[in-house]
Design a protein around this motif. Sequence first.
Motif, short mmCIF file in Angstrom:
data_model
loop_
_atom_site.label_atom_id
_atom_site.label_comp_id
_atom_site.label_asym_id
_atom_site.label_seq_id
_atom_site.Cartn_x
_atom_site.Cartn_y
_atom_site.Cartn_z
N ASN A 217 -1.14 -8.74 4.71
CA ASN A 217 -0.10 -8.19 5.57
C ASN A 217 1.01 -7.56 4.74
O ASN A 217 1.50 -6.47 5.05
CB ASN A 217 0.46 -9.28 6.47
N LYS A 218 1.38 -8.24 3.67
CA LYS A 218 2.42 -7.69 2.80
C LYS A 218 1.91 -6.47 2.04
O LYS A 218 2.66 -5.51 1.81
CB LYS A 218 2.91 -8.76 1.83
N ILE A 223 2.18 -0.28 1.44
CA ILE A 223 1.70 1.10 1.66
C ILE A 223 2.52 1.77 2.76
O ILE A 223 2.90 2.95 2.65
CB ILE A 223 0.20 1.09 2.00
N GLU A 224 2.81 1.03 3.79
CA GLU A 224 3.63 1.56 4.89
C GLU A 224 5.02 1.96 4.39
O GLU A 224 5.53 3.03 4.74
CB GLU A 224 3.74 0.50 5.98
N ALA A 311 -4.13 -4.13 -2.39
CA ALA A 311 -3.37 -3.16 -1.59
C ALA A 311 -2.55 -2.25 -2.49
O ALA A 311 -2.49 -1.02 -2.27
CB ALA A 311 -2.47 -3.89 -0.60
N PHE A 312 -1.89 -2.81 -3.50
CA PHE A 312 -1.17 -1.97 -4.46
C PHE A 312 -2.14 -1.00 -5.14
O PHE A 312 -1.83 0.19 -5.30
CB PHE A 312 -0.48 -2.84 -5.51
N PRO A 322 -6.96 3.69 0.81
CA PRO A 322 -6.38 2.77 1.78
C PRO A 322 -7.22 2.62 3.05
O PRO A 322 -7.19 1.58 3.70
CB PRO A 322 -5.02 3.39 2.09
N THR A 323 -7.99 3.66 3.41
CA THR A 323 -8.90 3.56 4.56
C THR A 323 -9.99 2.53 4.28
O THR A 323 -10.35 1.73 5.15
CB THR A 323 -9.53 4.93 4.87
N VAL A 324 -10.51 2.55 3.06
CA VAL A 324 -11.52 1.56 2.67
C VAL A 324 -10.92 0.16 2.70
O VAL A 324 -11.52 -0.78 3.27
CB VAL A 324 -12.06 1.87 1.26
N LEU A 325 -9.76 0.01 2.12
CA LEU A 325 -9.07 -1.28 2.10
C LEU A 325 -8.88 -1.81 3.51
O LEU A 325 -9.21 -2.97 3.80
CB LEU A 325 -7.70 -1.11 1.43
#
Length: 386
Positions: A217-218, A223-224, A311-312, A322-325
């Motif tokens: 979540n973090k 990314i957001e 995520a980083f 990020p789509t894959v993640l």
Amino acid sequence: MKGISILGATGSIGTQTLDVVRNSNDDFKLIGVTANSSVDKMKEIIKEFNPKYIGMMDADSAIKIKEFCLENNFKVQVYSGMEGLIKISTLDEIDIVVTSVVGMIGLKPTIAAIEAKKDIALANKETLVVAGELVMRKAREEGVRILPVDSEHGAIFQALQGNEIKDLKKIILTASGGPFRGKSKDFIKNVTLEEALNHPNWSMGSKITIDSATLMNKGLEVIEAHWLFDCNYESIQVLVHPQSIIHSMVEYRDASIIAQIGSPDMRLPIQYALNYPKRKEKVAKEIDFYEITSLTFEKPDIDTFKCLRLAFDAGKKGGLMPTVLNGANEVAVSLFLNKKIKFLDIADIIEDAMTIFEEYTHNDITIDNIIELDEKVRKYVINKKG
């Protein structure tokens, strides 16, 4: 009076948004709402708020809502599927759309709402995670405001008011640490679903609660934040703050740090986003500093909770990574919620998918490419683990 639509009105954020509307002294008119399949909850919303438009993702649930409205003489238009989400995001009568659906499903209606020049109160992380570049560019082109609803991004948004973005040095995203903060891999390798869903501070939906436990979540919030505040990843720091009183901080180039402090109550950032730039009478509990014995901070353990590191990595690699993640994470969390994998398997599945689909991530960032790759990732994970 602002006309609003709520996508995901029966979930955690949606129900708290309804409470803000309920206590708004008629500042808002609820025009449209959507849900997945929560028929009973939607009936209660219709009886209390009498919205003109309803969207149910599940077709059978839409039929039940239509029957209910006919039987009770509610003049409501009912839609189903993605058509309903998009319709209720683009209504002429609305000024702002609260996007509180969970997952990739929020992408198309958010884009449609922006194209219809509706302001967005954004609680759907995945939209910016997978399509941040597209969404923010389109919002600028259409003159639309993206108002963050997440407590952390809402805090940053508030801490930036009255200052120039060029003076920003660092964003400090706080994290509660979840239910397994401070625990070792040996401890958490056999934790139960019930233990993972037992968040110490926040009441959230099951998917977000598991993401909080893994620290994904973090990671999604990192990314957001990159897209919301035009901040590079080297200037975003995650700080574990177990009390969840400081919701995030901003450090400026003169070393001054501004923090936003409040109760762990999502109604506070929701209310601020809906009323921005005005502030209204409180809906959240006040902080009593005499009752706070300590505020503590820790460095996150990215070895044990490697979802944050992944995520980083995905954000820095950019493109479609990020789509894959996100796609791998959504499927992995679903598998865990259905007790088909163990807790630590979630991060391993994501890491594997990021390796397997590396070659696809350099394609152009378009809605079609995002959706196509997301589907491939989901099928891969399901076939391998499901």
